[in-house]
Design a protein around this motif. Structure first.
Motif, PDB file in Angstrom:
ATOM      1  N   ASP A 151       2.678  -1.926  -2.017  1.00  0.00           N
ATOM      2  CA  ASP A 151       1.335  -2.497  -1.893  1.00  0.00           C
ATOM      3  C   ASP A 151       0.805  -2.191  -0.490  1.00  0.00           C
ATOM      4  OD1 ASP A 151      -0.984  -3.983  -1.862  1.00  0.00           O
ATOM      5  OD2 ASP A 151      -0.105  -5.707  -2.892  1.00  0.00           O
ATOM      6  N   GLU A 152      -0.063  -1.211  -0.353  1.00  0.00           N
ATOM      7  CA  GLU A 152      -0.578  -0.817   0.955  1.00  0.00           C
ATOM      8  C   GLU A 152      -1.438  -1.919   1.582  1.00  0.00           C
ATOM      9  OE1 GLU A 152      -2.600   2.862   0.739  1.00  0.00           O
ATOM     10  OE2 GLU A 152      -0.829   4.026   0.108  1.00  0.00           O
TER      11      GLU A 152
ATOM     12  N   GLN B  70       0.905  -4.391   3.094  1.00  0.00           N
ATOM     13  CA  GLN B  70       1.512  -3.803   4.282  1.00  0.00           C
ATOM     14  C   GLN B  70       0.558  -3.847   5.465  1.00  0.00           C
ATOM     15  OE1 GLN B  70       2.999   0.143   3.543  1.00  0.00           O
ATOM     16  NE2 GLN B  70       4.280  -0.485   1.815  1.00  0.00           N
ATOM     17  N   HIS B  71      -0.713  -3.583   5.219  1.00  0.00           N
ATOM     18  CA  HIS B  71      -1.716  -3.619   6.291  1.00  0.00           C
ATOM     19  C   HIS B  71      -1.859  -5.041   6.834  1.00  0.00           C
ATOM     20  CE1 HIS B  71      -5.255  -2.490   8.580  1.00  0.00           C
ATOM     21  NE2 HIS B  71      -5.888  -3.533   8.053  1.00  0.00           N
ATOM     22  N   ILE B  72      -1.803  -6.051   5.963  1.00  0.00           N
ATOM     23  CA  ILE B  72      -1.919  -7.446   6.409  1.00  0.00           C
ATOM     24  C   ILE B  72      -0.702  -7.844   7.252  1.00  0.00           C
ATOM     25  CG2 ILE B  72      -1.989  -9.835   5.605  1.00  0.00           C
ATOM     26  CD1 ILE B  72      -3.561  -8.858   3.167  1.00  0.00           C
ATOM     27  N   LEU B  73       0.488  -7.464   6.786  1.00  0.00           N
ATOM     28  CA  LEU B  73       1.697  -7.786   7.538  1.00  0.00           C
ATOM     29  C   LEU B  73       1.699  -7.120   8.912  1.00  0.00           C
ATOM     30  CD1 LEU B  73       4.470  -7.518   4.780  1.00  0.00           C
ATOM     31  CD2 LEU B  73       3.614  -9.592   5.860  1.00  0.00           C
TER      32      LEU B  73
ATOM     33  N   LYS C  18       3.380   5.135  13.396  1.00  0.00           N
ATOM     34  CA  LYS C  18       3.843   5.043  12.022  1.00  0.00           C
ATOM     35  C   LYS C  18       5.375   5.115  11.928  1.00  0.00           C
ATOM     36  CE  LYS C  18      -0.313   7.000   9.897  1.00  0.00           C
ATOM     37  NZ  LYS C  18      -0.850   8.082   9.016  1.00  0.00           N
ATOM     38  N   SER C  19       6.022   5.576  13.002  1.00  0.00           N
ATOM     39  CA  SER C  19       7.482   5.686  12.979  1.00  0.00           C
ATOM     40  C   SER C  19       8.160   4.342  13.172  1.00  0.00           C
ATOM     41  CB  SER C  19       7.950   6.636  14.090  1.00  0.00           C
ATOM     42  OG  SER C  19       7.585   6.141  15.367  1.00  0.00           O
ATOM     43  N   LEU C  20       7.367   3.298  13.407  1.00  0.00           N
ATOM     44  CA  LEU C  20       7.930   1.967  13.624  1.00  0.00           C
ATOM     45  C   LEU C  20       8.374   1.323  12.315  1.00  0.00           C
ATOM     46  CD1 LEU C  20       8.106   0.699  16.456  1.00  0.00           C
ATOM     47  CD2 LEU C  20       6.245  -0.806  15.828  1.00  0.00           C
ATOM     48  N   ILE C  21       7.795   1.756  11.204  1.00  0.00           N
ATOM     49  CA  ILE C  21       8.069   1.155   9.900  1.00  0.00           C
ATOM     50  C   ILE C  21       8.658   2.214   8.977  1.00  0.00           C
ATOM     51  CG2 ILE C  21       7.057  -0.050   7.920  1.00  0.00           C
ATOM     52  CD1 ILE C  21       4.887  -1.076   9.732  1.00  0.00           C
ATOM     53  N   ALA C  22       9.686   1.831   8.243  1.00  0.00           N
ATOM     54  CA  ALA C  22      10.315   2.760   7.304  1.00  0.00           C
ATOM     55  C   ALA C  22       9.358   3.047   6.149  1.00  0.00           C
ATOM     56  CB  ALA C  22      11.624   2.173   6.786  1.00  0.00           C
ATOM     57  N   SER C  23       9.311   4.310   5.744  1.00  0.00           N
ATOM     58  CA  SER C  23       8.435   4.705   4.642  1.00  0.00           C
ATOM     59  C   SER C  23       9.138   4.642   3.293  1.00  0.00           C
ATOM     60  CB  SER C  23       7.911   6.126   4.880  1.00  0.00           C
ATOM     61  OG  SER C  23       9.000   7.032   5.013  1.00  0.00           O
TER      62      SER C  23
END
Length: 562
Positions: A248-249, A252-255, A415-420
């Motif tokens: 859920d993008e 993810q944006h809210i978190l 973006k490398s802070l969060i696993a994809s």
């Protein structure tokens, strides 16, 4: 008329009868041989005649001396020098082996021994090994000099195990009033000073409240069903857990937006010296932010470990100046910058060094005969060296001063802070802090005491232990040891279990020699730590890339191993 069947014997014998015949044959052969000789198979005799070295043939009691006791059979898988214990020596003092070797040939066992002694003349005998003093496990590590204070340890501990001859029952089953008082003392940063020795810790309300106060820490984000520390290597523990934000993008944006607010709040508290330090734990690396005045630095510092070449290149591109304190070049720390001017200077310096390195070939007149490596090969060698230190303690990065603010913005937008992908996909990094901040959740370390019986010389004695699990930060370790110093009458030992990626935070960094401890204490007086804990965190780290593993206090004096 019965027909004759080829191979058929009318005198068929049952298996027991066949075994009896074989035993009779063996006995008849033994009687035919001489009493002092042992019959050997034909292949073995042929091999010995050819001069081959063979292991001793297992002999029976009759072959070794008539009616004497049977010798212990040699283990064919043992080493050559692992011979069975020899019998008692004859009265005349001549060794038994020499008496048996009166014939023209040596026994095969003796031949093997002679060859072994020729190859290994410095072989250590069993008696010498027995006479060598044994070194215990505890003696293999050299303890530090005795001190009344522990060195500062900036690593995060996952487990503490304290043992003592005094019970830890005072740490169990806190009353509701004591628990509430401990929470209030933590929120108001109340300074608690205990006497050097408490006579009856179980009825000491002040001790139990202070213990509750020392176990509290603050966390963001907080999901009760997910273990949010440690994050490195936690995929197996998180596998199968519910993650509604994984696909859920919008969620993810809210978190991430909420996490950015909390991260900025923590940095502002650090900048105003209302927070001493905090950790950012991602799935790839961990960051330690420290306020000015701690660890001997007069500015804000940030340590990142472990790093990769990709992260370092991204920080350069954002203009973040950093250094690699554990990588030395020409006696100085290796520094890096993201500005184009800095890159141009580095290129000019490298070209000058390259010309100087080949000048001596020109003086000798052989420069044209030797092929000069091209710039691309030199660049590839440098990149290979940088990649080799990735994910290692040597890859730790130090950011100082105002560059930490640039690092803050870089981490929020990176973006490398969060696993994809994987169990941690879409989950923001974990923020750990000793004080409250915006969006934080109060958490409690788990503590439990156990009483066991241990074997002693005179029988069994009581051994008491206290186990604390969770992300144990540096201030908590110091606070708990101060409490145990009073409750256990200055005698206890502790095993410390470190989150290994954070052990390198104890590396010795360049410090400000003119930093005044009194000034640091005044400026950080409202950071929420006990004054003695603040004094310890102000010390310069001395543990290097290691961390505290074992601590022992005896008569109010510490001994520790790393």
């Amino acid at each position: 008329m019965a027909l004759a069947v080829p191979g058929y014997s009318p005198n068929f014998k049952k298996p027991p009868e066949t075994l009896r015949l074989r035993r009779k044959r063996v006995r008849s052969r033994g009687a035919a041989a001489s009493p002092g000789e042992q019959p050997e198979p034909a292949p073995r005799r042929a091999a010995l005649a050819a001069g081959l070295l063979l292991r001793p043939f297992p002999a029976s009691a009759a072959g070794r001396g008539g009616g004497g006791p049977a010798a212990t059979r040699r283990n064919p898988f043992a080493r050559l020098d692992n011979r069975p214990p020899a019998a008692a020596e004859p009265p005349d003092g001549q060794p038994r082996g020499q008496q048996e070797a009166e014939g023209p040939f040596l026994d095969s066992n003796q031949e093997n021994d002679l060859l072994w002694d020729e190859k290994f003349p410095e072989r250590t005998t069993v008696n010498e090994l027995l006479q060598t003093p044994q070194v215990s496990f505890s003696e293999s590590y050299t303890p530090s000099s005795e001190s009344t204070e522990l060195p500062v340890d900036w690593s995060i501990k996952t487990r503490l195990l304290f043992t003592s001859s005094q019970p830890f029952t005072w740490a169990d089953h806190l009353k509701a009033q004591e628990e509430a008082q401990g929470v209030i003392q933590h929120c108001r940063a109340t300074e608690v000073t205990l006497p050097q020795s408490i006579q009856d810790p179980k009825v000491s309300t002040e001790l139990r409240c202070a213990f509750q106060q020392s176990l509290i820490y603050w966390l963001h984000p907080a999901f009760p069903w997910l273990p949010l520390f440690p994050r490195i290597g936690a995929d197996r523990k998180m596998a199968g857990k519910i993650s509604p934000w994984a696909n859920d993008e919008t969620l993810q944006h809210i978190l991430m937006s909420d996490w950015s607010v909390s991260f900025t709040s923590l940095y502002n508290l650090l900048k105003t010296k209302l927070c001493p330090y905090f950790y950012v734990c991602t799935y790839q690396f961990t960051i330690l932010f420290r306020a000015a005045g701690l660890a001997g630095n007069d500015v804000i510092t940030a340590l990142i470990s472990p790093t990769t070449r990709g992260i370092r290149e991204a920080m350069k591109n954002e203009g973040i100046e950093f250094s690699l304190p554990l990588i030395k070049e020409n006696g100085h720390e290796k520094k890096a910058t993201g500005t184009s001017q800095g890159q141009g200077e580095e290129q000019v310096i490298s070209d000058e060094d390259e010309d100087e390195s080949f000048s001596w070939l020109e003086e000798m007149g052989v420069r044209d005969k030797i092929k000069k490596p091209d710039v691309l090969s030199i660049k590839l060698c440098k990149e290979k060296h940088e990649v080799q230190m990735d994910h290692r303690p040597e890859s730790v990065v130090l950011v100082k001063g105002m560059n930490t603010l640039t690092l803050l913005n870089f981490l929020i937008n990176s973006k490398s802070l969060i696993a994809s992908s994987g169990p941690q996909a879409g989950l923001p990094p974990t923020l750990l802090s000793p004080v409250a901040f915006r969006g934080a959740t109060m958490q409690m370390l788990k503590a439990r005491s156990v009483n066991v019986k241990t074997q002693a010389i005179s029988g069994y004695k009581d051994q008491f232990s206290l186990e604390i699990t969770g992300p144990v930060m540096p201030h908590c370790l110091h606070s708990v040891t101060m409490l145990l110093q009073s409750s256990q009458k200055g005698s206890f030992s502790a095993g410390l279990y470190t989150h290994e990626p954070t052990a390198v935070f104890n590396a010795c960094l360049p410090v400000n020699e003119g930093l005044d401890k009194e000034t640091v204490r005044e400026e950080l007086a409202n950071c929420g730590l006990h004054p003695k804990t603040l004094d310890q965190l102000s010390l310069t780290p001395i543990l290097g890339k290691s961390s505290l593993r074992h601590v022992e206090m005896s008569d109010y004096v510490y001994n520790w191993r790393s």
